[in-house]
Write a protein that holds these residues in place. Sequence first.
Motif, short mmCIF file in Angstrom:
data_model
loop_
_atom_site.label_atom_id
_atom_site.label_comp_id
_atom_site.label_asym_id
_atom_site.label_seq_id
_atom_site.Cartn_x
_atom_site.Cartn_y
_atom_site.Cartn_z
N MET A 87 -5.22 -1.94 3.09
CA MET A 87 -6.58 -2.29 2.66
C MET A 87 -6.93 -1.58 1.35
O MET A 87 -7.46 -2.18 0.42
CB MET A 87 -7.60 -1.90 3.74
CG MET A 87 -7.50 -2.70 5.03
SD MET A 87 -8.45 -4.23 5.02
CE MET A 87 -7.20 -5.41 4.54
N ALA A 88 -6.65 -0.29 1.30
CA ALA A 88 -7.01 0.51 0.12
C ALA A 88 -6.32 -0.03 -1.12
O ALA A 88 -6.92 -0.11 -2.20
CB ALA A 88 -6.66 1.97 0.35
N ALA A 89 -5.04 -0.40 -0.98
CA ALA A 89 -4.30 -0.91 -2.13
C ALA A 89 -4.97 -2.17 -2.67
O ALA A 89 -5.09 -2.37 -3.87
CB ALA A 89 -2.85 -1.22 -1.72
N GLY A 90 -5.41 -3.04 -1.76
CA GLY A 90 -6.10 -4.25 -2.18
C GLY A 90 -7.38 -3.93 -2.90
O GLY A 90 -7.70 -4.50 -3.95
N GLY A 138 0.82 -1.20 0.00
CA GLY A 138 0.00 0.00 0.00
C GLY A 138 0.86 1.25 0.00
O GLY A 138 0.36 2.36 -0.17
N ASN A 139 2.16 1.06 0.21
CA ASN A 139 3.07 2.20 0.22
C ASN A 139 4.27 1.86 -0.66
O ASN A 139 4.95 0.86 -0.41
CB ASN A 139 3.51 2.49 1.66
CG ASN A 139 4.37 3.72 1.76
OD1 ASN A 139 5.51 3.73 1.27
ND2 ASN A 139 3.85 4.77 2.37
N ALA A 140 4.52 2.68 -1.66
CA ALA A 140 5.55 2.36 -2.65
C ALA A 140 6.93 2.25 -2.03
O ALA A 140 7.72 1.36 -2.37
CB ALA A 140 5.55 3.41 -3.75
N THR A 141 7.26 3.13 -1.10
CA THR A 141 8.58 3.09 -0.48
C THR A 141 8.73 1.84 0.38
O THR A 141 9.79 1.21 0.39
CB THR A 141 8.83 4.34 0.39
OG1 THR A 141 8.38 5.48 -0.31
CG2 THR A 141 10.30 4.47 0.75
N LEU A 158 -7.06 -2.88 -6.38
CA LEU A 158 -6.74 -4.01 -7.26
C LEU A 158 -7.91 -4.98 -7.37
O LEU A 158 -7.75 -6.10 -7.86
CB LEU A 158 -5.51 -4.75 -6.74
CG LEU A 158 -4.21 -3.96 -6.76
CD1 LEU A 158 -3.14 -4.66 -5.92
CD2 LEU A 158 -3.71 -3.78 -8.18
N ASP A 159 -9.07 -4.55 -6.89
CA ASP A 159 -10.28 -5.37 -6.94
C ASP A 159 -10.21 -6.61 -6.06
O ASP A 159 -10.90 -7.60 -6.32
CB ASP A 159 -10.57 -5.80 -8.38
CG ASP A 159 -11.60 -4.90 -9.02
OD1 ASP A 159 -11.75 -4.97 -10.25
OD2 ASP A 159 -12.25 -4.12 -8.29
N ARG A 173 -15.83 -4.36 -2.07
CA ARG A 173 -14.42 -4.72 -1.97
C ARG A 173 -13.98 -4.75 -0.52
O ARG A 173 -13.17 -5.58 -0.10
CB ARG A 173 -13.54 -3.72 -2.74
CG ARG A 173 -13.69 -3.80 -4.22
CD ARG A 173 -12.98 -5.02 -4.79
NE ARG A 173 -13.62 -5.48 -6.01
CZ ARG A 173 -14.45 -6.51 -6.06
NH1 ARG A 173 -14.74 -7.20 -4.98
NH2 ARG A 173 -14.98 -6.88 -7.21
N LEU A 174 -14.49 -3.84 0.25
CA LEU A 174 -14.08 -3.73 1.64
C LEU A 174 -15.19 -4.17 2.57
O LEU A 174 -16.34 -3.80 2.39
CB LEU A 174 -13.72 -2.26 1.98
CG LEU A 174 -13.40 -1.98 3.46
CD1 LEU A 174 -12.06 -2.59 3.84
CD2 LEU A 174 -13.37 -0.47 3.72
N ARG A 175 -14.85 -4.99 3.54
CA ARG A 175 -15.79 -5.29 4.61
C ARG A 175 -15.13 -4.92 5.92
O ARG A 175 -14.04 -5.41 6.24
CB ARG A 175 -16.17 -6.78 4.61
CG ARG A 175 -17.05 -7.13 5.79
CD ARG A 175 -17.83 -8.40 5.58
NE ARG A 175 -18.43 -8.86 6.82
CZ ARG A 175 -19.48 -8.30 7.41
NH1 ARG A 175 -20.07 -7.25 6.86
NH2 ARG A 175 -19.96 -8.78 8.54
#
Lengths: 105, 524
Positions: B319-322, B283-286, B325-326, B360-362
């Motif tokens: 969570m958001a990254a997931g 979720g974080n590129a670095t 990506l659906d 997508r999120l629960r």
Amino acid sequence: MSAVMVFTAYVDGAEMGQRVRARLLELSADCDVQAEVRIVDVTAEPSAAEAGNVVGIPTVVREQPRPRRRVIGALDDSRRVAQALGLDEVDRDAAENAGVADERA
Amino acid sequence: MSEPESNTSRARGADAAALLGSHVVGVVDVPGVPKLATGIPGFDHVTMGGLPRGRTTLVIGPAGSAKTVFAAQFLAEGIHRGQAGVFVTFEEPAADLRANLATLGWDIAGWEESDVWRFIDASPVPGTEQVEVGDYNFAGLVARIGHAVDQTAAERVVIDSVGAVFGQFADATVVRSQLHRLAAELRRMGLTVIITAESAAPSSGALSRHGIEEFVADNVVILRNSLEDEKRRRTIEVLKLRGAMHRKGEYPFTVLPGQGVVVIPLSGMALDQGSSDTRITSGNATLDEMTSGGFFRDSIVLASGATGTGKTLMVTEFMAAGCELDERCLFFAFEESRDQIFRNARGWGRDFEDYERNGRLRLVATYPEVASLEDHLVEIKNEIDEFRPQRIAIDSLSALERIGTVKGFREFIIGLTSFVKAQQVAALFTATTGALLGGVSITEGHISTLTDAIVLLRYVEMYGEVRRGLTVLKMRGSNHDRDIREFRVDGAGMHIGEPFRTVAGILSGQVFNVADPDPLFPGL
């Protein structure tokens, strides 16, 4: 005048049935009670055991007169059985109701 | 710097919907008395296959230990498997049992109508008395049970309870010998039987109050409901199964409405899960760079730090990254409400409402105190089974620490990580350290060996300011950055920057400035 009582005896096998019947008749006669005994062999009639909620064998239930009385176990001790089944109670009640000492033949 | 281990993927045969602990260590075919799978969740794992078939098992426990529920469930699960059952009750009238057990989701009246469940009601009828005048046997009971078994073709029988039988019959010697005969008769009929009994007082040295185990007990199961640190702990133990192997010791269980008894088997798990080479974004590129590509697809990651150090932010980004990506993402929150979490996410530029709306999120936000640890574990399992997420997050595990005993919490962690591992999903758990600067959390102590990666978040006091640092402490199977890097947080989330070069002692909390920064690493 003898009282009439109706009993159901739940037993396990014909032999026990005969023994219990004989014993019940004997005890009843001693108390001047005329007994009608219905024998239920639980191994032959398990649904009757279910209906009567019978666990221990032998179980003897006095069906009439009400209220019902129930004893379980071999009918060895005459006194206890007579008392538990109320074999002597009817006589006493009848005498009281009559209000007169009743001569028994 | 260590080289990354190579990860080989191995085929997994296990069903993803497997119960907790369904991997059995060692022997699969255990010789001895054949067993009847009871179907009670987790219990067949402890017994290594079920109860000895065609035998009687004594289930002993104090009042309130769920003996009757357990016994009834044995019959209910039997019916689900096409095996009819007979419930002999000496204690509660059948009508009461029908009503009480309905709350567990069992349609007993319906089963009675289909003649797959029979009650034999030998409970005392108030107002009637039976006088014992001589010797007797239980042929009446045997006849009734035999009749019911014949008519329903029952394979399972329950007798509840021994104590109630002794309560109805004055002659204890007769009762004991007749129960012994009854057990023999039931065995002759090939029935698998459970008889419930009350525990003896601990000082008596006997197992059950009436010493019945001496007469009826080839197989003994003990239910306990003990008070420890002001908390109730329910456990089940298979004390012995004659002629058969079983797992030893106590296992926690819970009773859930709609389910009944759920036994939670732990650490009997085989470490036979395959492992994945696939990487997913944290979720974080670095952070992905720091871990040489992101987390592994099936890893359990622990993020640990003091309150406010950014753990919830990490979870939010994960969570958001997931969701982007659906993937299906399941978020268990034990510290903040749904609204707070959604608001925080918005503040970091993530639209949780949208993710939730499109499925997508629960988010499951629960106050820890509403249930026991075992209940929470089963609920987590149920949510995972139902939602089938690719990503799971729990924020925080430490919130659950306070509702159980130390032992109970450790067992919870083991059960949780075992179950999650078997699912092959990516999981991020957070733990809170008690001290604000440095230190170790209790959760960490339990879980650190079970996780694949650990990220530490720390406050760093420098030049009169409080700054924040992050480091990847461990990452199994991969190279990772060894630096402790500073990070900032703004409306777009977490920005991980340069390593701290002028201070040391961040992890211990005793930060001090080091001399000149190394010119090769300009940092800061």
